[in-house]
Design a protein around this motif. Structure first.
Motif, PDB file in Angstrom:
ATOM      1  N   ASP A 160       0.814  -1.207  -0.153  1.00 21.79           N
ATOM      2  CA  ASP A 160      -0.067  -0.145  -0.021  1.00 21.79           C
ATOM      3  C   ASP A 160       0.855   1.166  -0.135  1.00 21.79           C
ATOM      4  O   ASP A 160       0.567   2.260  -0.519  1.00 21.79           O
ATOM      5  CB  ASP A 160      -0.806   0.111   1.190  1.00 21.79           C
ATOM      6  N   ALA A 161       2.052   1.238   0.705  1.00 24.94           N
ATOM      7  CA  ALA A 161       2.876   2.441   0.913  1.00 24.94           C
ATOM      8  C   ALA A 161       3.433   2.580  -0.652  1.00 24.94           C
ATOM      9  O   ALA A 161       3.497   3.655  -0.991  1.00 24.94           O
ATOM     10  CB  ALA A 161       3.741   2.110   1.869  1.00 24.94           C
ATOM     11  N   THR A 162       3.991   1.512  -1.175  1.00 22.83           N
ATOM     12  CA  THR A 162       4.701   1.793  -2.555  1.00 22.83           C
ATOM     13  C   THR A 162       3.639   2.084  -3.693  1.00 22.83           C
ATOM     14  O   THR A 162       4.068   2.882  -4.392  1.00 22.83           O
ATOM     15  CB  THR A 162       5.206   0.436  -3.066  1.00 22.83           C
ATOM     16  N   ALA A 163       2.248   1.892  -3.520  1.00 20.15           N
ATOM     17  CA  ALA A 163       1.337   2.316  -4.430  1.00 20.15           C
ATOM     18  C   ALA A 163       1.196   3.745  -4.557  1.00 20.15           C
ATOM     19  O   ALA A 163       0.938   4.499  -5.498  1.00 20.15           O
ATOM     20  CB  ALA A 163      -0.080   1.560  -4.179  1.00 20.15           C
ATOM     21  N   ILE A 164       1.056   4.233  -3.074  1.00 20.48           N
ATOM     22  CA  ILE A 164       0.975   5.889  -2.942  1.00 20.48           C
ATOM     23  C   ILE A 164       2.139   6.416  -3.400  1.00 20.48           C
ATOM     24  O   ILE A 164       2.056   7.603  -4.026  1.00 20.48           O
ATOM     25  CB  ILE A 164       0.624   5.938  -1.525  1.00 20.48           C
TER      26      ILE A 164
END
Length: 275
Positions: free
Chosen positions: A241-245
């Motif tokens: 999720d962090a890398t998606a943002i």
């Protein structure tokens, strides 16, 4: 007989350049995109379009863009005063411009929070007027202006200093008024540097973390910035999720900076043709 290159060592330097770019930039970015493949397309869209994520992204990019515009205007004014005038304490003021460069971002955040708190030197009179700065999006705006203005000043300053006064004198001798000299001679010459400073200030503001989190308040859907949301997702072990943002931030920032660079190239080409 093959013609020798005027500059020797081109192959070696190009190889080293590509190697360092790959190690320092391309490979980490590729890893960032690769990490997002752990999410399905539906999960990726759900992550980056959630209300909290969209609000954090709008806060980061919207306020960064507004701060960059303010820095552009204020920075050009500061440069004009430092280059075109002589006044007591000029060197001191010139050195003060570099303080955001050298000051640790956490120190800057603490200083701004204390200054603009409801009991601070500037926060108290503003609070009396009904304006709250600390722990609001307005505080983020102030912090981004603080850390971004040196980029505009230091980019435009040498260009204005090297601008030949003879050009202005020639325009004046041909009957041009002061505003015509500014808009037709000075501004076109400074436009590429101004756009570069604007892009640098914007890029720094978008990714700023240390100075912003102390004055932002960090309330979800109110004053939470995207870099902080990424850190929160990492602390929750939601790495994908962090890398998606982060990927969304990267793509949007790259597109905006690419657009600014294209405008800069256009301004340089137009300036060269006019000369």
């Amino acid at each position: 007989m093959a013609k020798r290159n005027v500059l020797p060592g081109f192959g070696l330097t190009l190889g080293l350049t590509l190697t360092w770019l790959s190690i320092l930039i391309l490979i980490p970015l590729a890893g960032l995109f690769l990490k997002t493949t752990e999410l399905s397309i539906g999960e990726f869209i759900e992550t980056v379009t959630s209300r909290r994520t969209l609000h954090a992204l709008s806060i980061s990019f919207g306020i960064a863009l507004a701060a960059a515009v303010v820095n552009l205007i204020a920075g050009v004014i500061v440069v004009w005063a430092l280059v075109r005038y002589r006044f007591p304490g000029q060197r001191l003021f010139d050195a003060i411009v570099d303080i955001p460069f050298a000051l640790p971002t956490a120190v800057a955040g603490v200083a701004l929070s204390a200054l603009f708190s409801e009991r601070g030197w500037l926060g108290a009179p503003l609070a009396w007027l009904g304006i709250k700065v600390a722990f609001t999006p307005l505080g983020i705006f102030v912090a981004m202006i603080f850390i971004g203005i040196p980029f505009v000043v230091r980019t435009v300053q040498p260009v204005l200093a090297d601008l030949e006064p003879e050009l202005e004198e020639a325009a004046a001798s041909l009957g041009a008024r002061r505003w015509q000299i500014v808009t037709k001679v000075i501004v076109p010459s400074l436009t590429p540097a101004i756009l570069t400073g604007f892009a640098l200030a914007f890029a720094r503001a978008v990714g700023e973390y240390g100075s912003v989190i102390f004055i932002a308040g960090n309330l979800p859907n109110v004053s939470e910035i995207a870099p902080l949301l990424i850190v929160i997702r990492l602390s929750e072990f939601r790495y994908a999720d962090a890398t998606a943002i982060a990927v969304v931030m990267l793509v949007v920032a790259f597109f905006i900076i690419f657009l600014i660079n294209r405008i800069q190239r256009w301004a340089q080409t137009r300036g060269a043709q006019s000369h």
